[in-house]
Design a protein around this motif. Sequence first.
Motif, PDB file in Angstrom:
ATOM      1  N   PHE A  35      76.760   3.744  82.209  1.00  0.00           N
ATOM      2  CA  PHE A  35      76.915   4.726  83.294  1.00  0.00           C
ATOM      3  C   PHE A  35      75.637   4.839  84.114  1.00  0.00           C
ATOM      4  O   PHE A  35      75.686   4.910  85.339  1.00  0.00           O
ATOM      5  CB  PHE A  35      77.297   6.093  82.710  1.00  0.00           C
ATOM      6  N   GLY A  36      74.489   4.866  83.450  1.00  0.00           N
ATOM      7  CA  GLY A  36      73.227   5.080  84.149  1.00  0.00           C
ATOM      8  C   GLY A  36      72.629   3.853  84.795  1.00  0.00           C
ATOM      9  O   GLY A  36      71.955   3.950  85.819  1.00  0.00           O
ATOM     10  N   HIS A  37      72.873   2.676  84.218  1.00  0.00           N
ATOM     11  CA  HIS A  37      72.185   1.479  84.691  1.00  0.00           C
ATOM     12  C   HIS A  37      73.106   0.381  85.191  1.00  0.00           C
ATOM     13  O   HIS A  37      72.645  -0.570  85.800  1.00  0.00           O
ATOM     14  CB  HIS A  37      71.321   0.892  83.562  1.00  0.00           C
ATOM     15  N   GLY A  38      74.385   0.449  84.878  1.00  0.00           N
ATOM     16  CA  GLY A  38      75.297  -0.630  85.233  1.00  0.00           C
ATOM     17  C   GLY A  38      75.520  -1.543  84.037  1.00  0.00           C
ATOM     18  O   GLY A  38      74.755  -1.544  83.076  1.00  0.00           O
ATOM     19  N   VAL A  39      76.561  -2.343  84.120  1.00  0.00           N
ATOM     20  CA  VAL A  39      76.984  -3.174  82.990  1.00  0.00           C
ATOM     21  C   VAL A  39      75.932  -4.232  82.651  1.00  0.00           C
ATOM     22  O   VAL A  39      75.583  -4.424  81.482  1.00  0.00           O
ATOM     23  CB  VAL A  39      78.348  -3.841  83.292  1.00  0.00           C
ATOM     24  N   GLN A  40      75.420  -4.933  83.667  1.00  0.00           N
ATOM     25  CA  GLN A  40      74.479  -6.024  83.411  1.00  0.00           C
ATOM     26  C   GLN A  40      73.187  -5.507  82.773  1.00  0.00           C
ATOM     27  O   GLN A  40      72.709  -6.051  81.777  1.00  0.00           O
ATOM     28  CB  GLN A  40      74.162  -6.770  84.720  1.00  0.00           C
ATOM     29  N   THR A  41      72.611  -4.451  83.327  1.00  0.00           N
ATOM     30  CA  THR A  41      71.370  -3.895  82.781  1.00  0.00           C
ATOM     31  C   THR A  41      71.611  -3.320  81.392  1.00  0.00           C
ATOM     32  O   THR A  41      70.766  -3.465  80.505  1.00  0.00           O
ATOM     33  CB  THR A  41      70.808  -2.816  83.722  1.00  0.00           C
TER      34      THR A  41
END
Length: 145
Positions: A35-41
């Motif tokens: 939620f906070g950084h995105g799937v890849q990160t």
Amino acid sequence: MGSSSPFFMICILHSIIAMTSGSLMMFYMKEVYTFGHGVQTATNLLGSTPHDQLLIKTSDSFSGLLLLAIGLLLFMVSFVNDRDFQPFFAKGCMILHVFMVMWRIYFERKVEDLAWDCLRQTVGDVLLALSWLFFLVYSWREKYD
């Protein structure tokens, strides 16, 4: 009730933030990262090998437990009505938030996966420090008026 009411409210607010963040870190870290950084990160932050993933999950769980304990401590401190203790505690909390801002600026922004998110978290730490500063100004004004 005087200056204890703002102190109580600030402590309760910070307590809720700390306990919520700690609980989410302990039990829903993957979802929070996504939620906070995105799937890849989030995939990068969770580690690439099973050993790394276990270490990161253990570290996040202990960090969440520490935040939960801090939240409970803040909840207990919110009921202290000692006029000398409240500004002392507020100064300590403000200093901790300032150190956290310095940590984010000097170290965390250098982590490639977290660099873009550093500004948002730094602003949050500054706002939390300002809440204690406002209490100190309020208590100082009340003391000398």
